[in-house]
Structures are given as structure tokens and as C-alpha cells.
Write an enzyme that holds these catalytic residues in place. Structure first.
Site, mmCIF file in Angstrom:
data_model
loop_
_atom_site.group_PDB
_atom_site.id
_atom_site.type_symbol
_atom_site.label_atom_id
_atom_site.label_comp_id
_atom_site.label_asym_id
_atom_site.label_seq_id
_atom_site.Cartn_x
_atom_site.Cartn_y
_atom_site.Cartn_z
ATOM 1 N N GLU A 1 38.659 42.216 33.814
ATOM 2 C CA GLU A 1 39.110 41.280 32.783
ATOM 3 C C GLU A 1 37.876 40.009 32.662
ATOM 4 O O GLU A 1 37.222 39.670 33.771
ATOM 5 C CB GLU A 1 40.389 40.367 32.819
ATOM 6 C CG GLU A 1 40.816 39.514 31.810
ATOM 7 C CD GLU A 1 42.357 39.227 31.735
ATOM 8 O OE1 GLU A 1 43.022 40.116 31.989
ATOM 9 O OE2 GLU A 1 42.581 37.954 31.646
ATOM 10 N N ASP B 1 37.249 36.489 30.620
ATOM 11 C CA ASP B 1 37.824 35.674 29.920
ATOM 12 C C ASP B 1 37.192 34.461 29.008
ATOM 13 O O ASP B 1 36.485 33.880 29.832
ATOM 14 C CB ASP B 1 39.085 34.934 30.574
ATOM 15 C CG ASP B 1 40.058 35.918 30.888
ATOM 16 O OD1 ASP B 1 40.234 36.919 30.505
ATOM 17 O OD2 ASP B 1 40.836 35.453 32.186
ATOM 18 N N GLU C 1 39.151 31.275 27.759
ATOM 19 C CA GLU C 1 40.361 30.704 27.469
ATOM 20 C C GLU C 1 40.254 29.299 27.258
ATOM 21 O O GLU C 1 39.636 28.439 27.863
ATOM 22 C CB GLU C 1 40.966 30.824 28.916
ATOM 23 C CG GLU C 1 41.605 32.272 29.176
ATOM 24 C CD GLU C 1 42.382 32.456 30.536
ATOM 25 O OE1 GLU C 1 43.295 33.092 30.415
ATOM 26 O OE2 GLU C 1 41.645 31.826 31.650
ATOM 27 N N GLN D 1 37.600 27.606 29.608
ATOM 28 C CA GLN D 1 37.549 28.245 30.962
ATOM 29 C C GLN D 1 37.098 29.691 30.655
ATOM 30 O O GLN D 1 37.485 30.480 30.066
ATOM 31 C CB GLN D 1 39.025 28.631 31.659
ATOM 32 C CG GLN D 1 38.915 29.305 32.930
ATOM 33 C CD GLN D 1 40.209 29.049 33.613
ATOM 34 O OE1 GLN D 1 40.536 28.130 34.636
ATOM 35 N NE2 GLN D 1 41.177 30.142 33.672
ATOM 36 N N THR D 2 35.994 30.131 31.599
ATOM 37 C CA THR D 2 35.352 31.424 31.521
ATOM 38 C C THR D 2 36.052 31.972 32.864
ATOM 39 O O THR D 2 35.969 31.318 33.827
ATOM 40 C CB THR D 2 34.127 31.294 31.707
ATOM 41 O OG1 THR D 2 33.364 30.743 32.728
ATOM 42 C CG2 THR D 2 33.477 30.641 30.265
ATOM 43 N N ASN D 3 36.166 33.231 33.063
ATOM 44 C CA ASN D 3 36.645 33.854 34.371
ATOM 45 C C ASN D 3 36.275 35.429 34.165
ATOM 46 O O ASN D 3 36.169 35.969 33.087
ATOM 47 C CB ASN D 3 38.186 33.705 34.394
ATOM 48 C CG ASN D 3 38.604 33.958 35.656
ATOM 49 O OD1 ASN D 3 37.810 34.190 36.618
ATOM 50 N ND2 ASN D 3 39.898 33.867 36.019
ATOM 51 N N ASP E 1 48.840 39.460 41.689
ATOM 52 C CA ASP E 1 49.008 39.380 43.159
ATOM 53 C C ASP E 1 47.954 39.099 44.110
ATOM 54 O O ASP E 1 47.011 38.376 43.747
ATOM 55 C CB ASP E 1 49.688 40.733 43.657
ATOM 56 C CG ASP E 1 48.536 41.865 43.417
ATOM 57 O OD1 ASP E 1 47.320 41.542 43.250
ATOM 58 O OD2 ASP E 1 48.839 43.280 43.086
ATOM 59 N N ARG F 1 37.047 33.886 39.335
ATOM 60 C CA ARG F 1 35.747 33.551 39.404
ATOM 61 C C ARG F 1 35.612 32.710 37.984
ATOM 62 O O ARG F 1 34.705 32.825 37.242
ATOM 63 C CB ARG F 1 34.693 34.558 39.150
ATOM 64 C CG ARG F 1 34.654 35.380 40.532
ATOM 65 C CD ARG F 1 34.040 36.891 40.287
ATOM 66 N NE ARG F 1 33.728 37.464 41.437
ATOM 67 C CZ ARG F 1 34.674 38.522 41.908
ATOM 68 N NH1 ARG F 1 35.912 38.600 41.323
ATOM 69 N NH2 ARG F 1 34.686 39.143 43.022
ATOM 70 N N GLU F 2 36.243 31.280 38.117
ATOM 71 C CA GLU F 2 36.378 30.643 37.163
ATOM 72 C C GLU F 2 35.025 29.539 37.115
ATOM 73 O O GLU F 2 34.659 29.061 38.044
ATOM 74 C CB GLU F 2 37.627 29.659 37.156
ATOM 75 C CG GLU F 2 39.027 30.497 37.244
ATOM 76 C CD GLU F 2 39.384 30.891 38.654
ATOM 77 O OE1 GLU F 2 38.547 30.745 39.702
ATOM 78 O OE2 GLU F 2 40.503 31.317 38.991
#
Length: 297
Positions: A117, A119, A121, A134-136, A144, A150-151
């Protein structure tokens, strides 16, 4: 020749407008270089919450919203192995704590529990406090114990509720670049196959209740007295190589030279990170950086 001159003048004008607003010019403007989709359904379709999603008559825009009954989302019609994916988005003002509006790449539906993924957000907030973007990036992870986030988080240099602004992800086999109004705010290079998403992904747009973590780690939750919570998307751009495209498919260029960032783009990124970045996972002493080897070099 006339068309070339027109494009040159357009680039100069865009650059002047960026400079006049106080933000640095990156010198390269992919949101204007690539044509938008002729209509929403040419690239996307509803994923969930159809009663909470409306597409304009000319398909130039889509509105999605969250209330106590449901959120909503849309998904690209095809998976991609690389590309430039952009949309102009306008967020809701006022109380939006706990609400997440997202524009992201994922292959969760094909690889549940072990997916990739990338992101963008928008994390809602209480009145008077700004949204955080927020980028990730995560690879072969899930919610889990295999999840490794990796924000990097940013405030914005404008009010994202006052007008539409362009947000984009450029993903190719060598790098991922996040753009805000053509300013590259983050570049995530491929350093190994273990820390980079390589499997095809779809592009999504969603709005949903993330009360458990979105605002001050869950301190402020979605308050449905302020419903509906609305996000508006327009000017969709997909310039990419689908999973079914031949190997000769040309990747979307990230700069005027084709790959990487130009010195001017790097300067613009440094400006964004120096002035507006509020969190970087690589600088968090509480994180186990053995799980994020890309931070070491």
C-alpha cells in the site's frame, strides 16, 4: 510550433503563480502536463457505499461522504504496475476528528493480510486545528504483527477546505514520489526488493471512520452530530502502465529529465519538509529501525 509555444507559456505562467503564492516553484508540473480522464467512469467505479457517493452529470467530479450509516469508496478499473495518479481534492471544514479521507494505491483485495500500500491520508481534526496529511508506504504487510508503517506527516501551507488542490502519487520500479500542488513532499527510493512494493496495485479513494487512531491517537472520535462528512474529488489523472500493458509501456516521468527529481524539485521538497513536516518515522527513537533498513542510508 504554435502548440510548443503555448505549452511553454503555460509552464511559465504556472511557475509565476506558484512563486507569487509564496511557495517555491518546482519547475515541473505533472498535474498540468498530463491530461485528466475524460470522465470518472473512464478510470474508476464505485467500490462500496454507493448511496454515499455521487458522480456529476459530466463525470468531471465525484463526491463521497461519511455518516453514521456508512462511508464510501471508489477504485480504479484496472491494476497498475507503475504510474502517476492524481486528483484535485477539497476537504470538509469544521469538526472532522476521527475522519480519514484517503487517496491511495493498494492490492489488499488480491493479497489480503499480506498486501502492499502507498497512502495519502487526510487526518481530520477538531475546529481550529489543521488537517494533517499522512504519507505511508508498506510492503507485504497488514494490520497484524507483520505491519511495518513508514509514515511521514505534514501540515499544509494552505487551507485544504477552502478550494481544490492537487495531490498525487508517482510510483515506478525505482521510486515513489508524493506531490502536493506539484511540490514533491516526499521521495521514497527503492533500496531493496524487501522494502519496496513491486506487485500491481489499484488506485482508491475513500472516506471512513478511523476514530480509534486518526486524531490524537483516538482521543477525539467522529462526532456524528456534525454529519455528513464530505470529500470532493475532481480532475482525475491516471498516466500509467496497467498490469496488462506490454513491457514497452513508457513510465510517467517524475521530472523534466524523466526520472528522479531535478535540483529545483529537490529544493522545493526540502522547503516542504523543513517547514511543514511534523513526523518522520526514520527519526522516531521509539521505532525499531531494524525493521526499516532504508532509514540507515
Amino acid at each position: 510550433m504554435a502548440l510548443l509555444l503555448l505549452l511553454l507559456l503555460s509552464t511559465i505562467l504556472i511557475s509565476m503563480l506558484h512563486w507569487s503564492s509564496g511557495q517555491p516553484s518546482p519547475g515541473y508540473f505533472p498535474s498540468h502536463r498530463f491530461k485528466p480522464l475524460p470522465g470518472f467512469y473512464h478510470g474508476y467505479s464505485n467500490l462500496w457505499g454507493p448511496q454515499h457517493q455521487t458522480v456529476s452529470g459530466d463525470q468531471s467530479s465525484v463526491t463521497i461522504w461519511l455518516d453514521r450509516n456508512s462511508g464510501s469508496g471508489f477504485k480504479s478499473n484496472r491494476p497498475y504496475r507503475s504510474g502517476y495518479f492524481a486528483a484535485s481534492i477539497k476537504l470538509q471544514a469544521g469538526y472532522t476528528a476521527g475522519v480519514i479521507t484517503a487517496f491511495y494505491l493498494s492490492n489488499n483485495q488480491v493479497h489480503p493480510g499480506f498486501h502492499d500500500e502507498v497512502d495519502i491520508e487526510f487526518m481530520g481534526n477538531t475546529p481550529g486545528k489543521p488537517y494533517r496529511l499522512q504519507t505511508n508506504v508498506y510492503i507485504r504487510g497488514s494490520g497484524d504483527r507483520r505491519y511495518v508503517g513508514r509514515e511521514m506527516k505534514f501540515y499544509l501551507w494552505f487551507d485544504p477546505t477552502a478550494d481544490f488542490h492537487s495531490y498525487a502519487i508517482l510510483w515506478n520500479p525505482d521510486e515513489i514520489i508524493f506531490f502536493v500542488d506539484d511540490i514533491p513532499i516526499r521521495r521514497y527510493p527503492r533500496k531493496s526488493e524487501n522494502t519496496f512494493p513491486m506487485r500491481p496495485m489499484w488506485m482508491y479513494g475513500t472516506i471512513w471512520d478511523a476514530s480509534s487512531w486518526a486524531t490524537d491517537r483516538g482521543k477525539y472520535r467522529v462526532d456524528y452530530r456534525y454529519q455528513p462528512f464530505v470529500a470532493r474529488f475532481t480532475r482525475f489523472i491516471i498516466r500509467g502502465c496497467s498490469a496488462y500493458a506490454p513491457s514497452s509501456c513508457r513510465q510517467a516521468p517524475s521530472s523534466q529529465s524523466g526520472s528522479g527529481l531535478s535540483p529545483q524539485q529537490y529544493a522545493a521538497m526540502q522547503w516542504a519538509q523543513s517547514n511543514y513536516m511534523v513526523y518522520n518515522y526514520c527519526m522516531d527513537p521509539k521505532r525499531d529501525h531494524a525493521l526499516t533498513p532504508e532509514c540507515s542510508g
